[in-house]
Write a protein that holds these residues in place. Structure first.
Motif, PDB file in Angstrom:
ATOM      1  N   HIS B  37       0.849  -1.193   0.000  1.00  0.00           N
ATOM      2  CA  HIS B  37       0.000   0.000   0.000  1.00  0.00           C
ATOM      3  C   HIS B  37       0.882   1.239   0.000  1.00  0.00           C
ATOM      4  O   HIS B  37       1.966   1.229   0.581  1.00  0.00           O
ATOM      5  CB  HIS B  37      -0.905   0.004   1.229  1.00  0.00           C
ATOM      6  N   ASN B  38       0.428   2.313  -0.638  1.00  0.00           N
ATOM      7  CA  ASN B  38       1.193   3.565  -0.584  1.00  0.00           C
ATOM      8  C   ASN B  38       0.952   4.254   0.757  1.00  0.00           C
ATOM      9  O   ASN B  38       0.083   3.840   1.529  1.00  0.00           O
ATOM     10  CB  ASN B  38       0.857   4.468  -1.775  1.00  0.00           C
ATOM     11  N   SER B  39       1.717   5.326   1.018  1.00  0.00           N
ATOM     12  CA  SER B  39       1.652   5.930   2.366  1.00  0.00           C
ATOM     13  C   SER B  39       0.290   6.527   2.685  1.00  0.00           C
ATOM     14  O   SER B  39      -0.146   6.461   3.827  1.00  0.00           O
ATOM     15  CB  SER B  39       2.737   6.977   2.575  1.00  0.00           C
ATOM     16  N   SER B  40      -0.411   7.091   1.686  1.00  0.00           N
ATOM     17  CA  SER B  40      -1.721   7.660   2.043  1.00  0.00           C
ATOM     18  C   SER B  40      -2.727   6.564   2.386  1.00  0.00           C
ATOM     19  O   SER B  40      -3.568   6.758   3.267  1.00  0.00           O
ATOM     20  CB  SER B  40      -2.265   8.603   0.964  1.00  0.00           C
ATOM     21  N   ASN B  41      -2.642   5.405   1.710  1.00  0.00           N
ATOM     22  CA  ASN B  41      -3.539   4.300   2.085  1.00  0.00           C
ATOM     23  C   ASN B  41      -3.260   3.810   3.506  1.00  0.00           C
ATOM     24  O   ASN B  41      -4.192   3.543   4.263  1.00  0.00           O
ATOM     25  CB  ASN B  41      -3.359   3.106   1.133  1.00  0.00           C
ATOM     26  N   ILE B  42      -1.975   3.688   3.843  1.00  0.00           N
ATOM     27  CA  ILE B  42      -1.620   3.188   5.179  1.00  0.00           C
ATOM     28  C   ILE B  42      -2.180   4.131   6.234  1.00  0.00           C
ATOM     29  O   ILE B  42      -2.754   3.704   7.238  1.00  0.00           O
ATOM     30  CB  ILE B  42      -0.085   3.032   5.315  1.00  0.00           C
ATOM     31  N   ILE B  49     -10.366   4.578   8.004  1.00  0.00           N
ATOM     32  CA  ILE B  49     -11.131   5.108   6.861  1.00  0.00           C
ATOM     33  C   ILE B  49     -11.090   4.077   5.726  1.00  0.00           C
ATOM     34  O   ILE B  49     -10.007   3.660   5.308  1.00  0.00           O
ATOM     35  CB  ILE B  49     -10.513   6.439   6.351  1.00  0.00           C
ATOM     36  N   PRO B  50     -12.251   3.632   5.223  1.00  0.00           N
ATOM     37  CA  PRO B  50     -12.237   2.648   4.128  1.00  0.00           C
ATOM     38  C   PRO B  50     -11.595   3.232   2.861  1.00  0.00           C
ATOM     39  O   PRO B  50     -11.697   4.432   2.599  1.00  0.00           O
ATOM     40  CB  PRO B  50     -13.718   2.352   3.891  1.00  0.00           C
ATOM     41  N   LEU B  51     -10.930   2.382   2.082  1.00  0.00           N
ATOM     42  CA  LEU B  51     -10.266   2.838   0.850  1.00  0.00           C
ATOM     43  C   LEU B  51     -11.284   2.925  -0.289  1.00  0.00           C
ATOM     44  O   LEU B  51     -12.188   2.109  -0.395  1.00  0.00           O
ATOM     45  CB  LEU B  51      -9.165   1.857   0.453  1.00  0.00           C
ATOM     46  N   SER B  52     -11.078   3.920  -1.145  1.00  0.00           N
ATOM     47  CA  SER B  52     -11.930   4.043  -2.333  1.00  0.00           C
ATOM     48  C   SER B  52     -11.293   3.253  -3.486  1.00  0.00           C
ATOM     49  O   SER B  52     -10.154   2.805  -3.380  1.00  0.00           O
ATOM     50  CB  SER B  52     -12.042   5.517  -2.728  1.00  0.00           C
ATOM     51  N   ASP B  53     -12.032   3.118  -4.583  1.00  0.00           N
ATOM     52  CA  ASP B  53     -11.478   2.433  -5.752  1.00  0.00           C
ATOM     53  C   ASP B  53     -10.235   3.154  -6.262  1.00  0.00           C
ATOM     54  O   ASP B  53      -9.278   2.530  -6.705  1.00  0.00           O
ATOM     55  CB  ASP B  53     -12.527   2.353  -6.869  1.00  0.00           C
ATOM     56  N   GLN B  54     -10.247   4.499  -6.208  1.00  0.00           N
ATOM     57  CA  GLN B  54      -9.081   5.271  -6.646  1.00  0.00           C
ATOM     58  C   GLN B  54      -7.879   4.968  -5.754  1.00  0.00           C
ATOM     59  O   GLN B  54      -6.768   4.822  -6.249  1.00  0.00           O
ATOM     60  CB  GLN B  54      -9.395   6.767  -6.599  1.00  0.00           C
ATOM     61  N   ASP B  55      -8.130   4.889  -4.437  1.00  0.00           N
ATOM     62  CA  ASP B  55      -7.027   4.567  -3.521  1.00  0.00           C
ATOM     63  C   ASP B  55      -6.426   3.213  -3.869  1.00  0.00           C
ATOM     64  O   ASP B  55      -5.231   2.987  -3.704  1.00  0.00           O
ATOM     65  CB  ASP B  55      -7.530   4.490  -2.066  1.00  0.00           C
ATOM     66  N   ARG B  56      -7.284   2.297  -4.306  1.00  0.00           N
ATOM     67  CA  ARG B  56      -6.811   0.933  -4.558  1.00  0.00           C
ATOM     68  C   ARG B  56      -6.073   0.794  -5.885  1.00  0.00           C
ATOM     69  O   ARG B  56      -5.398  -0.195  -6.116  1.00  0.00           O
ATOM     70  CB  ARG B  56      -7.998  -0.040  -4.552  1.00  0.00           C
ATOM     71  N   PHE B  57      -6.205   1.781  -6.775  1.00  0.00           N
ATOM     72  CA  PHE B  57      -5.651   1.631  -8.128  1.00  0.00           C
ATOM     73  C   PHE B  57      -4.141   1.360  -8.135  1.00  0.00           C
ATOM     74  O   PHE B  57      -3.669   0.376  -8.705  1.00  0.00           O
ATOM     75  CB  PHE B  57      -5.985   2.858  -8.991  1.00  0.00           C
ATOM     76  N   GLY B  58      -3.369   2.257  -7.466  1.00  0.00           N
ATOM     77  CA  GLY B  58      -1.905   2.119  -7.468  1.00  0.00           C
ATOM     78  C   GLY B  58      -1.460   0.818  -6.808  1.00  0.00           C
ATOM     79  O   GLY B  58      -0.476   0.194  -7.207  1.00  0.00           O
ATOM     80  N   TYR B 118      -2.863  -3.133  10.651  1.00  0.00           N
ATOM     81  CA  TYR B 118      -3.478  -1.814  10.501  1.00  0.00           C
ATOM     82  C   TYR B 118      -4.983  -1.862  10.635  1.00  0.00           C
ATOM     83  O   TYR B 118      -5.625  -0.856  10.830  1.00  0.00           O
ATOM     84  CB  TYR B 118      -3.307  -1.161   9.137  1.00  0.00           C
ATOM     85  N   PHE B 119      -5.505  -3.014  10.413  1.00  0.00           N
ATOM     86  CA  PHE B 119      -6.923  -3.187  10.370  1.00  0.00           C
ATOM     87  C   PHE B 119      -7.561  -2.920  11.710  1.00  0.00           C
ATOM     88  O   PHE B 119      -7.200  -3.497  12.708  1.00  0.00           O
ATOM     89  CB  PHE B 119      -7.140  -4.629   9.985  1.00  0.00           C
ATOM     90  N   SER B 127     -17.393  -3.355   6.588  1.00  0.00           N
ATOM     91  CA  SER B 127     -17.315  -2.661   5.302  1.00  0.00           C
ATOM     92  C   SER B 127     -16.700  -3.574   4.233  1.00  0.00           C
ATOM     93  O   SER B 127     -17.090  -3.535   3.069  1.00  0.00           O
ATOM     94  CB  SER B 127     -16.569  -1.324   5.449  1.00  0.00           C
ATOM     95  N   GLN B 128     -15.748  -4.450   4.648  1.00  0.00           N
ATOM     96  CA  GLN B 128     -15.189  -5.399   3.680  1.00  0.00           C
ATOM     97  C   GLN B 128     -16.256  -6.381   3.187  1.00  0.00           C
ATOM     98  O   GLN B 128     -16.341  -6.658   1.995  1.00  0.00           O
ATOM     99  CB  GLN B 128     -14.024  -6.175   4.303  1.00  0.00           C
ATOM    100  N   PHE B 129     -17.062  -6.876   4.132  1.00  0.00           N
ATOM    101  CA  PHE B 129     -18.124  -7.804   3.728  1.00  0.00           C
ATOM    102  C   PHE B 129     -19.166  -7.112   2.853  1.00  0.00           C
ATOM    103  O   PHE B 129     -19.743  -7.710   1.953  1.00  0.00           O
ATOM    104  CB  PHE B 129     -18.772  -8.471   4.951  1.00  0.00           C
ATOM    105  N   ALA B 130     -19.385  -5.807   3.143  1.00  0.00           N
ATOM    106  CA  ALA B 130     -20.348  -5.062   2.339  1.00  0.00           C
ATOM    107  C   ALA B 130     -19.825  -4.872   0.913  1.00  0.00           C
ATOM    108  O   ALA B 130     -20.591  -4.887  -0.049  1.00  0.00           O
ATOM    109  CB  ALA B 130     -20.631  -3.715   3.000  1.00  0.00           C
TER     110      ALA B 130
END
Lengths: 331, 162
Positions: B37-42, B49-58, B118-119, B127-130
């Motif tokens: 994960h990049n530093s902003s995701n961590i 805070i749940p990650l968005s699709d954009q956060d997950r791209f990189g 981190y979780f 939110s993961q199950f959702a």
């Protein structure tokens, strides 16, 4: 004096066909019969025919070339970025036009003017700060622009890179966890990315109640500069127990200078670099370093540029890729 | 036999454990998706805070590059949605996907036994199950994680070797 180049008519005469047929072959060899393909290819080889792109550029306003600007070509970082870029553009039929500007904003401006005057279809730039004129020209040119290497500075249109400050913070923190207290930072060139890394290093030191010391030099990085920095560091702070360098070249230079001076690594001084070049994975001791995704940055920038050339909107203004910490054997 | 393997499942389903054991058994390098994960995701994840699709791209782009750059590899990655799984195997036609299937209660119990991850909290798992759209049979081979870890591992290994 420039020699007269063979023309399409010369090739046609040699084979005994019309210019149009040769032209069709050049667009796509399969548009002519297979025996004719062989004869045309032989004639092109014999005459040394050089295709002329100018009419195509004029009629389509497309050059099928992409300008790529790097601060330096002696820095291995950029040869790996380029490999990533070309792995995408070559198969897509785009030619990269490479220029470098020696970390100077004025030179960057001159190179961008030149590339734009050749009608490049897009630009990949390695800097996030530009002169006012560059910003204006890029705005007027109306071609897709991607800035690479830095994911923090606000982009003109789109940026792909890493968080250099966070990377330097993480490595400094790792060195402190390994028991280093008197860590010196070696900085060269003093470009924006180096300044961001210094900020990360200083913040980590201060967060742990330690005093940062940064040695700066405007010269290009080299192995010998790493050695010079080592002697300077030991003069200013004889009990230095850690060295963090803005790139692997400086770190390797410092490490060899330590070995020459009989300073044992990592017992007396821990050393870390930045980027994770191949040599850092082969030397003794293995170098601790921040591994940056250089090839991926290049590949992703090229993919994003291609999709924008196809008319897609910018999907994501900033794409931050992750870095990895490599502990090596030098900490 | 599969040479590029992705182990899928929500956080706490045992991706790292099973992935690492598979990699060791096969002599492949193992990559834990969480390390990429990049530093902003961590930072986001540490704040819950749940990650968005954009956060997950990189992140997904990087894991896809790892699979491309290694002839053999095992990658552990949640891969919650079909789009994420497509990104993981983009431009690759030889990726074997394994899905660690378990219900919320089984996995929440395991979460409570874990530290230093981190979780944070039940909300994140909810939110993961959702977000989760379970892979179809054609996308991934499902492994029932209500069995013990050894049984899951053996079943996974047998599937890869077939």
């Amino acid at each position: 004096m420039k020699k007269k180049r063979p023309t399409l008519q010369d090739v046609a005469d040699q084979v005994g066909i019309t210019k149009m047929t040769v032209s069709r072959y050049l667009k796509n060899p399969d548009l002519v019969s297979s025996p004719l393909q062989t004869r045309i290819r032989e004639a092109l080889d014999t005459l040394g025919y050089i295709p002329n792109r100018a009419p195509d550029i004029l009629s389509n306003a497309k050059s099928h070339s992409i300008g790529v600007l790097f601060p330096s070509l002696t820095n291995q970082v950029f040869s790996e970025v380029l490999r990533g870029i070309e792995s995408v553009f070559e198969p897509a039929g785009y030619q990269t036009m490479l220029a470098h500007y020696g970390y100077s904003q004025e030179a960057e401006e001159a190179r961008i003017i030149t590339l734009l005057s050749y009608n490049v279809d897009g630009l990949i730039i390695s800097e996030s700060t530009h002169t006012e004129r560059v910003r204006k020209m890029l705005d007027v040119a109306g071609i897709p622009v991607i800035e690479i290497m830095d994911s923090v500075s606000p982009p003109i249109e789109q940026a792909i890179g890493i968080d250099n400050e966070a990377a330097a913070y993480a490595m400094t923190q790792l060195m402190i966890k390994k028991g280093r207290q008197k860590i010196v930072y070696f900085a060269a060139r003093m470009d924006m990315r180096t300044l961001l890394k210094i900020r990360g290093y200083e913040r980590a030191m201060e967060d742990h109640g330690l005093t940062p010391l940064c040695l700066k030099n405007n010269e290009a990085s080299s192995f010998t500069l790493g050695g010079q920095f080592l002697h300077q560091a030991l003069e200013q702070q004889p009990d230095t127990d850690g060295i963090f360098c803005t790139n692997d070249d400086l770190a390797i230079g410092a490490l060899y200078a330590c070995q020459k001076a009989g300073i044992s690594i990592p017992q007396q001084i821990g050393i870390a670099g930045f980027h994770g070049h191949n040599i850092s994975r082969a030397m003794v001791p293995l170098l601790a370093t921040v591994i940056t995704p250089r090839e991926e940055i290049g590949r992703l920038a090229a993919e994003q540029l291609l999709s924008r050339l196809k008319g897609e909107p910018v999907s994501q203004r900033v794409i931050e890729l992750p870095f990895q910490l490599e502990v090596g054997e030098s900490l | 036999m599969g040479k590029k393997i992705v182990v899928l499942g929500v956080s706490g389903s045992g991706k790292s454990l099973i992935g690492k054991r598979l990699a060791d058994a096969l002599g492949y390098p193992f990559f834990d998706g969480d390390d990429y994960h990049n530093s902003s995701n961590i930072e986001k994840m540490s704040k819950g805070i749940p990650l968005s699709d954009q956060d997950r791209f990189g992140w997904l782009y990087t894991l896809n590059a790892l699979l491309k750059n290694h002839e053999c590899a095992v990658v552990a990655c949640s891969g919650l949605k079909p789009e994420y799984r497509d990104m993981l195997k983009k431009d690759l036609d030889d990726v074997t996907m394994l899905y660690l299937k378990g219900d919320f209660d089984t996995i929440w119990q395991r979460h409570q036994k874990r530290n230093g991850h981190y979780f944070k909290g039940q909300d994140m798992l909810k939110s993961q199950f959702a977000t989760l759209i379970e892979p179809t049979q054609s996308e991934a081979f499902s492994l029932d994680i209500s069995q013990d870890a050894d049984a899951v591992f053996q079943q996974a290994l047998a599937y890869i070797k077939q």
